[in-house]
Design an enzyme around this catalytic site. Sequence first.
Site, PDB file in Angstrom:
ATOM      1  N   HIS A 292       0.805  -1.216   0.000  1.00  0.00           N
ATOM      2  CA  HIS A 292       0.000   0.000   0.000  1.00  0.00           C
ATOM      3  C   HIS A 292       0.840   1.269   0.000  1.00  0.00           C
ATOM      4  CE1 HIS A 292      -3.331  -2.702   1.007  1.00  0.00           C
ATOM      5  NE2 HIS A 292      -4.122  -1.723   0.619  1.00  0.00           N
ATOM      6  N   GLY A 293       2.046   1.231   0.487  1.00  0.00           N
ATOM      7  CA  GLY A 293       2.834   2.449   0.473  1.00  0.00           C
ATOM      8  C   GLY A 293       4.156   2.294   1.168  1.00  0.00           C
TER       9      GLY A 293
END
Length: 477
Positions: A326-327
């Site tokens: 996700h990041g």
Amino acid sequence: MFFNSLSFAIFLPIVFVLYWFVFNKTKSTQNALLIVASYYFYSCWDWRFLFLLVFSTFLDYYTGIRIEKAKTETGRKFWFWLSISINLGFLGVFKYYNFFADSFSELLNGFGLQTSPLLLNVVLPVGISFYTFHGLSYVIDIYLKRIKAEYNFVDYSLFVSYFPLLVAGPIERATHLLPQVKLKRNFDYQKAKEGIYQFIWGLVKKVVIADTCATYANAIFDNYESMNSLSLLLGAVYFAFQIYGDFSGYSDMALGMSKLFGIDLLRNFNYPYFSRDIAEFWRRWHISLSSWFRDYLYIPLGGSSGGMAMKIRNTFVIFLVSGFWHGANWTFIAWGFINALYFLPLLLLKKNRSNMETVSLYWNWNSFKVILSMISTFSLTCLAWVFFRAKSIGDAFDYIGRIFTNQRFLPQYLENERYNYEIVLLTGIFVVVEWNSRTQVEPISGRYSSLKLALCIAAIVALGTYSDYKEFIYFQF
């Protein structure tokens, strides 16, 4: 070009008309138009990154054929690992290089070695995590001899770059999407009608729910040090509905507009906030990503076939990698770790495959326990979302700590901001609509569909006119 923008409202009808009335003679012309439209759509974000999309497409197309044609296992492995390495290399450079450089520098600084990391001044190409995973699954499936390589470059290009799913999914499989793009599509009025309804409902989730909740969630998270316990709880709940309305709204819009072109995409959400445990939540949230990690990481690691130690290891690997996907921030890794901890008791008690059926309620004691389990699962999810939303792990712990230490449950934030009581009511109505629609694809169809459609459009216009919040959260991933 956002799905909820005026430019897209012009773009989509033009593509639709050209698709069905000009380029409708053959499958090849239909696919060619959709590729041109997809590349234009992507170039509206940043035309400089088109080369990455085209290169990734050609790389997996070519290596897929080479894997299939290789005469030896050594040759198959060479082309397979070449594709995997380059794909993950691009993802690593654009998405994770600065994170690793910063983290390594901080580690050295902790030992007294002062360093200045060399950082890359690059913008994260929108959708790179999604189209990279499309290509990876395709190449892996060919290597494992689950599918044959695709020799039609136009068809394969459309599979990778199809604009409804290009920038934020769902993450499609070649086994599901490629057979559809290889056939000529004929207009189906009923499917197109369903698509319009689903697109409108996705727009309601985004504009009416997500964007509205975002205004209040951002205000609370950005000023959490001055908020009391009730306001902090509201902030966590607002963000939970913001990210759900934002991402599931995007998925609904993607599925709906794809039906306009006669193509079905994978369902990505299945009313996750009505889950009775965290395992059920992950079977219902971002389904295409969860199933991707299950099939291409969890099962190859041994899945649930080994002893309990292996199951626990594999579970933590899946959740940590999912968080990191996700990041590039420790907050996402912490979010994945927390969800793994939530999942662990179910795994140890062998209850992770419970609650497979759609939830129902009756007037009995068992239904009361079901309600409690849904509330507790949602509460745990909201706490985990704090880490997802916070700027740092320290901020997340501080935020949660203040929920329990700022022992004031007065309606501080409700009274300081306009329309806050109305937003609470709006969110409650949304929950009721979702509950009544949990056995349907979307809630607009059925009885009084025209009236429900009119109400949805009115709500979109009324709230969207005054909303400055346009971006989708998952575009940054």
